[in-house]
Design an enzyme around this catalytic site. Structure first.
Site, short mmCIF file in Angstrom:
data_model
loop_
_atom_site.label_atom_id
_atom_site.label_comp_id
_atom_site.label_asym_id
_atom_site.label_seq_id
_atom_site.Cartn_x
_atom_site.Cartn_y
_atom_site.Cartn_z
N CYS A 262 -1.12 24.86 4.53
CA CYS A 262 -1.84 23.58 4.48
C CYS A 262 -3.24 23.75 5.07
O CYS A 262 -3.43 24.43 6.07
CB CYS A 262 -1.06 22.52 5.25
SG CYS A 262 -1.89 20.93 5.30
N ASP B 75 2.69 -13.05 -7.11
CA ASP B 75 3.60 -12.44 -8.02
C ASP B 75 4.99 -12.96 -7.73
O ASP B 75 5.38 -13.01 -6.57
CB ASP B 75 3.55 -10.94 -7.71
CG ASP B 75 3.96 -10.11 -8.88
OD1 ASP B 75 4.12 -10.69 -9.95
OD2 ASP B 75 4.11 -8.91 -8.69
N GLN C 245 7.00 -6.79 -14.76
CA GLN C 245 8.24 -7.08 -14.03
C GLN C 245 9.43 -6.91 -14.98
O GLN C 245 9.30 -6.31 -16.03
CB GLN C 245 8.19 -8.52 -13.49
CG GLN C 245 7.05 -8.76 -12.51
CD GLN C 245 7.25 -8.00 -11.21
OE1 GLN C 245 8.32 -7.47 -10.93
NE2 GLN C 245 6.20 -7.94 -10.40
N ASP D 173 -3.47 -5.33 -2.37
CA ASP D 173 -2.12 -5.58 -2.81
C ASP D 173 -1.50 -6.43 -1.72
O ASP D 173 -1.89 -6.36 -0.59
CB ASP D 173 -1.37 -4.26 -2.90
CG ASP D 173 0.11 -4.48 -3.00
OD1 ASP D 173 0.51 -5.29 -3.83
OD2 ASP D 173 0.85 -3.85 -2.22
N HIS E 281 -1.87 15.03 8.56
CA HIS E 281 -1.22 16.07 7.75
C HIS E 281 -0.49 15.45 6.56
O HIS E 281 -0.61 15.93 5.43
CB HIS E 281 -0.24 16.90 8.60
CG HIS E 281 0.66 17.73 7.75
ND1 HIS E 281 0.27 18.96 7.26
CD2 HIS E 281 1.89 17.47 7.24
CE1 HIS E 281 1.25 19.42 6.48
NE2 HIS E 281 2.23 18.55 6.46
N GLY F 4 1.12 -9.32 -2.70
CA GLY F 4 2.10 -10.31 -3.11
C GLY F 4 3.52 -9.83 -3.06
O GLY F 4 4.23 -10.03 -2.09
N GLY F 5 3.89 -9.15 -4.09
CA GLY F 5 5.27 -8.86 -4.38
C GLY F 5 6.17 -8.41 -3.27
O GLY F 5 7.12 -9.10 -2.92
N PHE F 6 5.85 -7.27 -2.70
CA PHE F 6 6.84 -6.70 -1.80
C PHE F 6 7.03 -7.49 -0.52
O PHE F 6 8.12 -7.61 -0.02
CB PHE F 6 6.54 -5.23 -1.58
CG PHE F 6 6.81 -4.46 -2.83
CD1 PHE F 6 8.10 -4.09 -3.16
CD2 PHE F 6 5.80 -4.21 -3.73
CE1 PHE F 6 8.38 -3.45 -4.35
CE2 PHE F 6 6.07 -3.58 -4.93
CZ PHE F 6 7.36 -3.19 -5.25
N CYS G 238 -3.22 21.26 10.64
CA CYS G 238 -2.66 22.60 10.48
C CYS G 238 -3.67 23.69 10.83
O CYS G 238 -3.30 24.78 11.26
CB CYS G 238 -2.13 22.80 9.06
SG CYS G 238 -0.66 21.79 8.77
N GLY H 29 8.27 -4.30 -9.27
CA GLY H 29 9.68 -4.70 -9.20
C GLY H 29 10.65 -3.54 -9.10
O GLY H 29 11.85 -3.70 -9.29
N CYS I 55 -5.17 21.18 6.06
CA CYS I 55 -5.59 19.94 6.74
C CYS I 55 -6.06 20.24 8.16
O CYS I 55 -5.75 21.29 8.73
CB CYS I 55 -4.44 18.92 6.73
SG CYS I 55 -3.31 19.07 8.12
N ASP J 128 1.29 4.20 -4.60
CA ASP J 128 1.02 3.84 -3.20
C ASP J 128 2.35 3.74 -2.48
O ASP J 128 3.38 3.47 -3.10
CB ASP J 128 0.35 2.46 -3.11
CG ASP J 128 1.35 1.35 -3.30
OD1 ASP J 128 1.78 1.13 -4.44
OD2 ASP J 128 1.76 0.72 -2.30
ZN LIG Z 1 -1.42 20.10 7.39
#
Ligand SMILES: [Zn+2]
Length: 414
Positions: free
Chosen positions: A327, A169, A212, A120, A357, A122-124, A332, A239, A329, A289
């Protein structure tokens, strides 16, 4: 206009580098299998089959810029179960530059990321660089922020030169209104056709058309009508999330999912706050994303089911619990709030631990949403999520209440 998804692990063996599915042989474009649909809302759980791996949706895709996800290694990302991330090719095209990327056997090789990449760019960035860029029918002309050289990007180039791949874009900020929005929308449709025309390997390169139309329902509907006539593998809703009112945001999202074909993936660009993710899953989006979870981690903000926890705050100096006791992860499992608080003062490692995390939080949130759709209890999942996130029901954001009501979820009072 079109975002190529490069999903092949062995693209690293190819010379054509970066996001080019062109370089692969014997691959098929993506297929989407709907595993379950929520009977109450528009939520769905799908298996997105990319040539070399399967992505379970709904899915959150962390964003890498300049070939790296800040604060996390490719190995760690794999260990967290991440199957797809974004490579921000716009920046990579200039720094470190296409030649270096090519030398490293493409973006996969450079990042040593063997799973899926969605490129990705283009756009932003175009929105943020709007003062530097000049949009003509030919393409976007802008000065490199790194060396000041003028660069012209055309839709054809964005498809062809995958090393410097920019998904081109014509995007205007979602807060802009008037004829510029209409012009950009029509141009995006014309550029989509140029991208499709320039794509010599449509059976191998997965292009997503980006819907768009700013905040105008009419324009967005026109764009949807036109773009869905084209046989592209997937659709992105673009957009949005550029500072518009949330009430406009969700209405544009739901209008889009209403008109997008059921059997193709729907990628809502730039969305990453937990509440937005859950609401937009209910509205029928599959992929998301955002840089938010990794960016906020670098400021010491850990994402938790009750919002966020600011590790730097004094109150955690002697708190020996993990960030989130529930959590699973690596952060944690191993570290306390007190340790991270102390570490934050003098070591960037604290940022890495929080980044891990936060990505884990996002991935787990989407996996839980998916499981609840499969189990037929998605509306309850949403209600529980909102109850935990907001201490009392008067704090529910009104846009979220309205958006969820539009798909038959009435939040509990508490
Ligand atoms: Zn965590």
């Amino acid at each position: 206009m079109a975002a190529p998804i490069d999903s092949a692990s062995d693209v690293v063996a190819s010379k054509t580098s970066m996001p080019s599915l062109k370089s692969l042989s014997a691959v098929s474009p993506l297929t989407l299998r709907i595993i379950a649909e929520c009977p109450v809302t528009k939520a769905r759980a799908c298996d997105l089959k990319l040539p070399h791996s399967l992505v379970n949706t709904p899915v959150f895709m962390p964003v890498g810029t300049q070939g790296t996800l800040k604060g996390i290694t490719s190995d760690q990302l794999e260990d967290l179960g991440c199957k797809i991330c974004l490579g921000n090719t716009y920046h990579l095209g200039m720094r470190p530059g296409p030649a270096l990327i090519e030398k490293a056997n493409g973006l996969h090789g450079f990042m040593n990321w063997k799973r899926n990449l969605l490129t990705d760019s283009g756009g932003f960035q175009m929105v943020s660089l709007v003062e530097l860029s000049e949009v003509t029918e030919e393409g976007v002309k802008f000065k490199s922020p790194y060396d000041g050289n003028e660069i012209l990007l055309t839709p054809e180039k964005s498809i062809e030169i995958q090393t410097a791949s920019v998904r081109l874009d014509d995007v205007v900020s979602s807060t802009v209104t008037g004829p510029r929005v209409e012009e950009a929308m029509h141009r995006s449709i014309r550029w989509l056709d140029r991208c499709i025309g320039a794509n010599q390997n449509p059976e191998k390169q997965n292009l997503f058309a980006i819907i768009q139309g700013g905040l105008s329902a009419d324009l967005r509907k026109t764009c949807l009508d036109e773009m869905t006539k084209r046989d592209v593998p997937g659709f992105a809703i673009g957009g949005l999330s550029g500072g518009e009112e949330k009430d406009d945001f969700w209405r544009m999202v739901t209008l889009s999912t209403e008109h997008l074909p059921r059997h193709k993936p729907r990628y809502l660009m730039g969305v990453g706050y937990a509440v937005d993710l859950v609401v937009c899953v209910a509205l029928g989006c599959d992929m998301f994303d955002c840089v938010f979870p990794t960016r906020t981690a670098r400021f010491g903000s850990a994402l938790v089911p009750w919002g966020s926890l600011q590790v730097k705050q004094k109150q955690y100096a002697k708190d020996f619990q993990p960030i989130d006791p529930d959590c699973k992860c690596p952060t944690c499992k191993r570290h306390s709030r007190a340790y991270l608080h102390a570490l934050f003062k003098n070591d960037t490692a604290a940022m890495h631990h929080i980044t891990i995390h936060n990505i884990s939080y996002q991935l787990t949130l989407m996996l839980s949403a998916r499981q609840s759709i499969i189990d037929g209890r998605f509306p309850d999942f949403v209600k529980n999520f909102m109850r935990k996130m907001f201490p009392s029901s008067d704090q529910y954001p009104s846009w979220a209440v309205d958006a969820l009501a539009s798909v038959n979820i009435t939040l509990d009072q508490h």
